[in-house]
Design a protein around this motif. Structure first.
Motif, PDB file in Angstrom:
ATOM      1  N   MET A  87       0.877  -1.207   0.096  1.00 55.05           N
ATOM      2  CA  MET A  87      -0.155  -0.097   0.080  1.00 55.05           C
ATOM      3  C   MET A  87       0.857   1.168  -0.113  1.00 55.05           C
ATOM      4  O   MET A  87       0.587   2.183  -0.881  1.00 55.05           O
ATOM      5  CB  MET A  87      -0.945   0.066   1.067  1.00 55.05           C
ATOM      6  N   PHE A  88       1.809   1.235   0.915  1.00 54.01           N
ATOM      7  CA  PHE A  88       2.629   2.705   0.978  1.00 54.01           C
ATOM      8  C   PHE A  88       3.331   2.774  -0.480  1.00 54.01           C
ATOM      9  O   PHE A  88       3.773   3.831  -1.056  1.00 54.01           O
ATOM     10  CB  PHE A  88       3.724   2.183   1.834  1.00 54.01           C
ATOM     11  N   ASN A  89       4.086   1.495  -0.884  1.00 56.64           N
ATOM     12  CA  ASN A  89       4.809   1.855  -2.212  1.00 56.64           C
ATOM     13  C   ASN A  89       3.556   2.150  -3.490  1.00 56.64           C
ATOM     14  O   ASN A  89       4.242   2.805  -4.148  1.00 56.64           O
ATOM     15  CB  ASN A  89       5.398   0.323  -2.422  1.00 56.64           C
ATOM     16  N   GLY A  90       2.781   1.375  -3.271  1.00 56.43           N
ATOM     17  CA  GLY A  90       1.584   1.837  -4.303  1.00 56.43           C
ATOM     18  C   GLY A  90       1.161   3.399  -4.320  1.00 56.43           C
ATOM     19  O   GLY A  90       0.861   3.939  -5.164  1.00 56.43           O
ATOM     20  N   ALA A  91       1.113   3.930  -3.081  1.00 55.96           N
ATOM     21  CA  ALA A  91       0.662   5.214  -2.863  1.00 55.96           C
ATOM     22  C   ALA A  91       1.827   6.111  -3.514  1.00 55.96           C
ATOM     23  O   ALA A  91       1.423   7.441  -3.806  1.00 55.96           O
ATOM     24  CB  ALA A  91       0.317   5.563  -1.441  1.00 55.96           C
ATOM     25  N   PHE A  92       2.961   5.819  -3.530  1.00 54.23           N
ATOM     26  CA  PHE A  92       4.088   6.964  -4.062  1.00 54.23           C
ATOM     27  C   PHE A  92       4.099   6.373  -5.787  1.00 54.23           C
ATOM     28  O   PHE A  92       4.315   7.399  -6.287  1.00 54.23           O
ATOM     29  CB  PHE A  92       5.234   6.404  -3.375  1.00 54.23           C
ATOM     30  N   ALA A  93       3.823   5.081  -5.740  1.00 55.57           N
ATOM     31  CA  ALA A  93       4.294   4.685  -7.554  1.00 55.57           C
ATOM     32  C   ALA A  93       3.233   5.327  -8.270  1.00 55.57           C
ATOM     33  O   ALA A  93       3.753   5.793  -9.370  1.00 55.57           O
ATOM     34  CB  ALA A  93       4.027   2.891  -7.282  1.00 55.57           C
ATOM     35  N   TYR A  94       1.885   5.515  -7.753  1.00 52.73           N
ATOM     36  CA  TYR A  94       1.052   5.930  -8.821  1.00 52.73           C
ATOM     37  C   TYR A  94       1.377   7.481  -9.074  1.00 52.73           C
ATOM     38  O   TYR A  94       1.082   7.858 -10.007  1.00 52.73           O
ATOM     39  CB  TYR A  94      -0.488   5.845  -8.408  1.00 52.73           C
ATOM     40  N   MET A  95       2.099   8.118  -8.163  1.00 48.78           N
ATOM     41  CA  MET A  95       2.433   9.476  -8.553  1.00 48.78           C
ATOM     42  C   MET A  95       3.592   9.673  -9.305  1.00 48.78           C
ATOM     43  O   MET A  95       3.770  10.354 -10.324  1.00 48.78           O
ATOM     44  CB  MET A  95       2.763  10.147  -7.028  1.00 48.78           C
ATOM     45  N   ARG A  96       4.557   8.622  -9.353  1.00 47.23           N
ATOM     46  CA  ARG A  96       5.677   8.576 -10.279  1.00 47.23           C
ATOM     47  C   ARG A  96       5.037   8.058 -11.673  1.00 47.23           C
ATOM     48  O   ARG A  96       5.653   8.558 -12.477  1.00 47.23           O
ATOM     49  CB  ARG A  96       6.626   7.531  -9.858  1.00 47.23           C
ATOM     50  N   SER A  97       4.212   7.112 -11.531  1.00 50.20           N
ATOM     51  CA  SER A  97       3.702   6.713 -13.053  1.00 50.20           C
ATOM     52  C   SER A  97       2.808   7.820 -13.959  1.00 50.20           C
ATOM     53  O   SER A  97       2.756   7.740 -15.020  1.00 50.20           O
ATOM     54  CB  SER A  97       2.825   5.234 -12.868  1.00 50.20           C
ATOM     55  N   ASN A  98       2.205   8.449 -12.985  1.00 52.15           N
ATOM     56  CA  ASN A  98       1.271   9.485 -13.746  1.00 52.15           C
ATOM     57  C   ASN A  98       1.296  10.900 -12.968  1.00 52.15           C
ATOM     58  O   ASN A  98       0.570  11.371 -12.455  1.00 52.15           O
ATOM     59  CB  ASN A  98      -0.401   9.034 -13.812  1.00 52.15           C
ATOM     60  N   PRO A  99       2.600  11.542 -13.237  1.00 49.86           N
ATOM     61  CA  PRO A  99       2.866  12.806 -12.398  1.00 49.86           C
ATOM     62  C   PRO A  99       1.823  13.998 -12.676  1.00 49.86           C
ATOM     63  O   PRO A  99       1.521  14.949 -11.999  1.00 49.86           O
ATOM     64  CB  PRO A  99       4.343  13.206 -12.564  1.00 49.86           C
ATOM     65  N   LYS A 100       1.445  14.176 -14.089  1.00 44.63           N
ATOM     66  CA  LYS A 100       0.559  15.177 -14.590  1.00 44.63           C
ATOM     67  C   LYS A 100      -0.777  15.101 -13.873  1.00 44.63           C
ATOM     68  O   LYS A 100      -1.502  16.263 -13.416  1.00 44.63           O
ATOM     69  CB  LYS A 100       0.487  15.243 -16.010  1.00 44.63           C
ATOM     70  N   ALA A 101      -1.424  13.832 -13.812  1.00 47.99           N
ATOM     71  CA  ALA A 101      -2.630  13.686 -13.388  1.00 47.99           C
ATOM     72  C   ALA A 101      -2.562  13.745 -11.749  1.00 47.99           C
ATOM     73  O   ALA A 101      -3.669  13.506 -11.047  1.00 47.99           O
ATOM     74  CB  ALA A 101      -3.143  12.597 -13.702  1.00 47.99           C
ATOM     75  N   THR A 102      -1.486  13.587 -10.935  1.00 50.58           N
ATOM     76  CA  THR A 102      -1.368  13.593  -9.486  1.00 50.58           C
ATOM     77  C   THR A 102      -0.788  14.658  -9.384  1.00 50.58           C
ATOM     78  O   THR A 102      -1.414  15.479  -8.510  1.00 50.58           O
ATOM     79  CB  THR A 102      -0.477  12.249  -9.157  1.00 50.58           C
ATOM     80  N   LEU A 103       0.502  15.055  -9.194  1.00 55.09           N
ATOM     81  CA  LEU A 103       0.884  15.999  -8.606  1.00 55.09           C
ATOM     82  C   LEU A 103       0.687  17.453  -9.408  1.00 55.09           C
ATOM     83  O   LEU A 103       0.482  18.459  -8.731  1.00 55.09           O
ATOM     84  CB  LEU A 103       2.602  15.976  -8.626  1.00 55.09           C
ATOM     85  N   GLY A 104       0.201  17.375 -10.600  1.00 55.57           N
ATOM     86  CA  GLY A 104      -0.227  18.280 -11.551  1.00 55.57           C
ATOM     87  C   GLY A 104      -1.592  18.906 -10.944  1.00 55.57           C
ATOM     88  O   GLY A 104      -1.794  20.055 -10.824  1.00 55.57           O
ATOM     89  N   LEU A 105      -2.444  17.726 -10.914  1.00 51.10           N
ATOM     90  CA  LEU A 105      -3.783  17.903 -10.580  1.00 51.10           C
ATOM     91  C   LEU A 105      -3.752  18.510  -9.104  1.00 51.10           C
ATOM     92  O   LEU A 105      -4.457  19.566  -8.742  1.00 51.10           O
ATOM     93  CB  LEU A 105      -4.370  16.712 -10.609  1.00 51.10           C
ATOM     94  N   THR A 106      -2.983  17.990  -8.344  1.00 49.04           N
ATOM     95  CA  THR A 106      -3.084  18.342  -6.752  1.00 49.04           C
ATOM     96  C   THR A 106      -2.491  19.750  -6.613  1.00 49.04           C
ATOM     97  O   THR A 106      -3.016  20.687  -5.826  1.00 49.04           O
ATOM     98  CB  THR A 106      -1.976  17.315  -5.893  1.00 49.04           C
TER      99      THR A 106
END
Length: 386
Positions: free
Chosen positions: A75-94
């Motif tokens: 869970m912890f690795n996945g919570a960081f992995a999806y930010m790395r795999s799709n940064p525009k839709a995660t960090l950009g959106l945030t």
């Protein structure tokens, strides 16, 4: 006359029987040391079995987590992995949502400083005898707190919904744009907002009831009686809020991914959490602790610098710059921790469905369709009742 007659008897006549020397031929009978032949052993023949070096097939992992019951590290690795795999839709959106919310809070905070008649007395708010409402800084602080609370709540609702859609795709290794995420969330946004408002009102109502009981006891009896009644009531209130918060933690995810209404989503969350309450609560508390430590570490330099400038500055410009610095620190901390918190909740929800409903088989079926039609995986989260 007697019966039977004399001399009569039962049995074979005299001399009747096998001839002399009759018997089984010599050597007749079971062979000596009867048993299986020498060297014979029960079981598969030598060399039978999997070939040397054979390994069981690996667990299917098309996206951020393996499609099996998830561990804490998954869970912890996945919570960081999806930010790395799709940064525009995660960090950009945030970043977009958080910056917009912080700007709104900042504008409302700066407004009293810019237009109040006692702006130059901002630094006097810490003077002895000064109250919050006697200086511009006190008013600005109050307005800033209220505005930041409302802005943070709205941004959290929007972010949780959008990031839930993003994570739902990331589990299958599929990407999604910000526009498509909003298109998927838009029909569910008002239900998500309605549930959040109801949840907040329910918590406030419980606190009001406890406070009213303590106040009545204090008026009717005395302070010690109010303390004796209030202490267990406050502990019971905290326990009730923690319990209800945990049992309702999957409601927003059910609203977005399963497209349910508020009531059925609440029932759905209770059904998923009921048999694994302590595990869900423990992972959630650990995730919140990690997120708060990260956010505090990021925001401390900005908060310290802003407070220092706010207390030592003597001009309106200095006070405004201080508020901007504090807002920047809060925004950066939220940009980092917002996607992480949303990821943990969705992955916990996924894990509970896998353990309770063998949902990993459904996910594995959808993983085979992802390269061809990623949008079809959105329907895999649905259940019979919506």
């Amino acid at each position: 006359m007697t019966y039977p007659p004399p001399g009569y008897g039962y049995g074979p006549p005299p001399g009747y029987g096998p001839p002399p020397g009759w018997g089984p031929p010599p050597g007749y009978g079971p062979p000596p040391a009867y048993g299986p032949p020498p060297g014979y052993a029960y079981g598969p023949p030598p060399g039978y079995g999997p070939p040397p070096g054979h390994q069981p097939p690996p667990v299917l992992r098309p996206g951020i987590v393996p499609l099996r019951p998830l561990t804490l590290s998954d869970m912890f690795n996945g919570a960081f992995a999806y930010m790395r795999s799709n940064p525009k839709a995660t960090l950009g959106l945030t970043t977009i949502v958080v910056v917009a919310a912080q700007l709104l809070a900042l504008i409302l905070s700066v407004w009293p400083l810019a237009f109040s008649g006692d702006v130059d007395q901002a630094v006097d708010s810490a003077a002895p005898g000064a109250t919050m409402f006697e200086t511009g800084a006190g008013i600005a602080s109050l307005v800033s707190s209220l505005a930041a609370g409302v802005a943070t709540a709205l941004s959290t609702i929007l972010l949780s919904g959008l990031l839930t859609v993003v994570i739902g795709r990331s589990i299958f290794g599929a990407g999604i744009s910000i526009g498509e995420a909003w298109h998927r969330l838009r029909p569910r946004f008002w239900a998500l907002l309605g549930f959040t408002v109801l949840e907040a009102l329910g918590a406030i109502l419980l606190m009001i009831v406890v406070a009213a009981v303590i106040a009545v006891v204090a008026v009717v009896a005395n302070g010690w009686a109010a303390f004796a009644v209030g202490a267990p009531l406050v502990l019971a209130l905290i326990a009730a809020l923690v319990y209800l918060g945990t049992m309702l933690s999957f409601t927003p995810v059910a609203i977005v991914l399963e497209r349910r209404d508020i009531v059925s989503s609440i029932k759905r969350s209770f059904a998923l959490v009921r048999n694994d309450f302590w595990r869900v609560l423990g992972i959630r508390l650990l995730a919140v602790l990690v997120a708060q430590l990260v956010a505090s570490a990021v925001a401390i330099p900005f908060s310290f610098g802003g407070q220092l400038l706010l207390t030592t500055g003597t001009t309106v410009t200095a006070a405004m710059i201080a508020l901007v610095i504090i807002a920047i620190g809060g925004a950066i901390g939220q940009i980092i921790t917002g996607p992480f918190n949303a990821g943990i909740v969705v992955l916990q929800y996924t894990d509970r469905r896998i353990r309770a409903e063998a949902f990993d088989l459904v996910l594995q079926t959808g993983a085979a369709q992802t390269p061809v039609a990623p949008h079809t995986t959105d329907d895999l989260w649905l259940t019979g009742q919506r």
